[in-house]
Design a protein around this motif. Structure first.
Motif, PDB file in Angstrom:
ATOM      1  N   ARG A  44       0.835  -1.199   0.000  1.00 33.21           N
ATOM      2  CA  ARG A  44       0.000   0.000   0.000  1.00 33.21           C
ATOM      3  C   ARG A  44       0.870   1.249   0.000  1.00 33.21           C
ATOM      4  O   ARG A  44       1.982   1.234   0.503  1.00 33.21           O
ATOM      5  N   LYS A  45       0.297   2.313  -0.563  1.00 26.57           N
ATOM      6  CA  LYS A  45       0.950   3.623  -0.546  1.00 26.57           C
ATOM      7  C   LYS A  45      -0.097   4.653  -0.156  1.00 26.57           C
ATOM      8  O   LYS A  45      -1.236   4.588  -0.608  1.00 26.57           O
ATOM      9  N   ARG A  46       0.304   5.584   0.695  1.00 28.85           N
ATOM     10  CA  ARG A  46      -0.585   6.694   1.044  1.00 28.85           C
ATOM     11  C   ARG A  46      -0.379   7.816   0.038  1.00 28.85           C
ATOM     12  O   ARG A  46       0.752   8.142  -0.320  1.00 28.85           O
ATOM     13  N   ARG A  48      -1.531  11.807  -1.134  1.00 31.07           N
ATOM     14  CA  ARG A  48      -2.139  13.109  -0.798  1.00 31.07           C
ATOM     15  C   ARG A  48      -2.155  13.924  -2.084  1.00 31.07           C
ATOM     16  O   ARG A  48      -1.122  14.118  -2.714  1.00 31.07           O
ATOM     17  N   GLU A  89      -6.911  12.801   0.543  1.00 28.70           N
ATOM     18  CA  GLU A  89      -6.015  11.733   0.956  1.00 28.70           C
ATOM     19  C   GLU A  89      -6.655  10.370   0.782  1.00 28.70           C
ATOM     20  O   GLU A  89      -7.865  10.229   0.928  1.00 28.70           O
ATOM     21  N   VAL A  91      -5.511   5.784   0.238  1.00 26.78           N
ATOM     22  CA  VAL A  91      -4.517   4.711   0.252  1.00 26.78           C
ATOM     23  C   VAL A  91      -4.704   3.890  -1.017  1.00 26.78           C
ATOM     24  O   VAL A  91      -5.824   3.484  -1.343  1.00 26.78           O
ATOM     25  N   ASP A 111       4.908   3.189   3.409  1.00 27.82           N
ATOM     26  CA  ASP A 111       5.074   2.767   4.796  1.00 27.82           C
ATOM     27  C   ASP A 111       5.352   1.272   4.927  1.00 27.82           C
ATOM     28  O   ASP A 111       5.545   0.768   6.022  1.00 27.82           O
TER      29      ASP A 111
END
Length: 160
Positions: A44-46, A48, A89, A91, A111
């Motif tokens: 996963r990547k966050r 924004r 924002e 994910v 993360d």
């Protein structure tokens, strides 16, 4: 890599340095002049996002990168206009594809071990060919990631 000779060489050197850091990476907020597709394959990547309307609030430089290094820890005394920007924002999970229209700002945070592929979406006849190539690569990486249980194998996929 040797000393960069062109702007592209410098950008490639910067990207390699970012991917070598891997987990904990913050891909600094920036925008592209072309639309962009990002396909999340593993992990996963966050993300924004900021509208182009917020450009002046993000303190951009000539290369369309924000002077703000980390939007989770903004120094509002130094960058007060950031407080007026609207952030969207989310994910990205495996199988998700993010479409970024031209000039939309984005910061991406890693993360955990994550693999994604992205490309600038061209216009006209080249778009169909590029989309087919992107989908083929994404399928191959998803299959490889799905069959890999060893983190070392997944780390090797990230180098593709």
């Amino acid at each position: 890599m040797a000393t960069p000779k062109t702007k592209l060489d410098a950008y490639e050197k910067e990207l390699l340095a970012e991917y070598e850091r891997g987990v904990g990476l913050i891909n600094r907020c920036h925008s592209h002049i072309h639309s962009y597709l990002l396909h999340q394959v593993h992990g996963r990547k966050r993300v924004r996002l900021f509208s182009p309307a917020d450009s002046s609030r993000l303190y951009p430089n000539a290369e369309r990168r924000s002077a703000v290094a980390d939007f989770d820890r903004v120094d509002l005394s130094r960058f007060p206009r950031v407080a007026e920007a609207v952030a969207y924002e989310g994910v990205l999970a495996p199988g998700d594809v993010l479409f970024l229209p031209s000039y939309w700002w984005h910061e991406i945070r890693v993360d955990e071990l994550a693999v994604s592929i992205g490309f600038h979406a061209p216009c006209g006849a080249a778009r169909e060919t590029a989309t087919e190539l992107h989908e083929g690569i994404a399928r191959a990486l998803e299959q490889a990631a799905g069959s890999a249980s060893d983190p070392a194998i997944l780390a090797g996929i990230a180098e593709i």
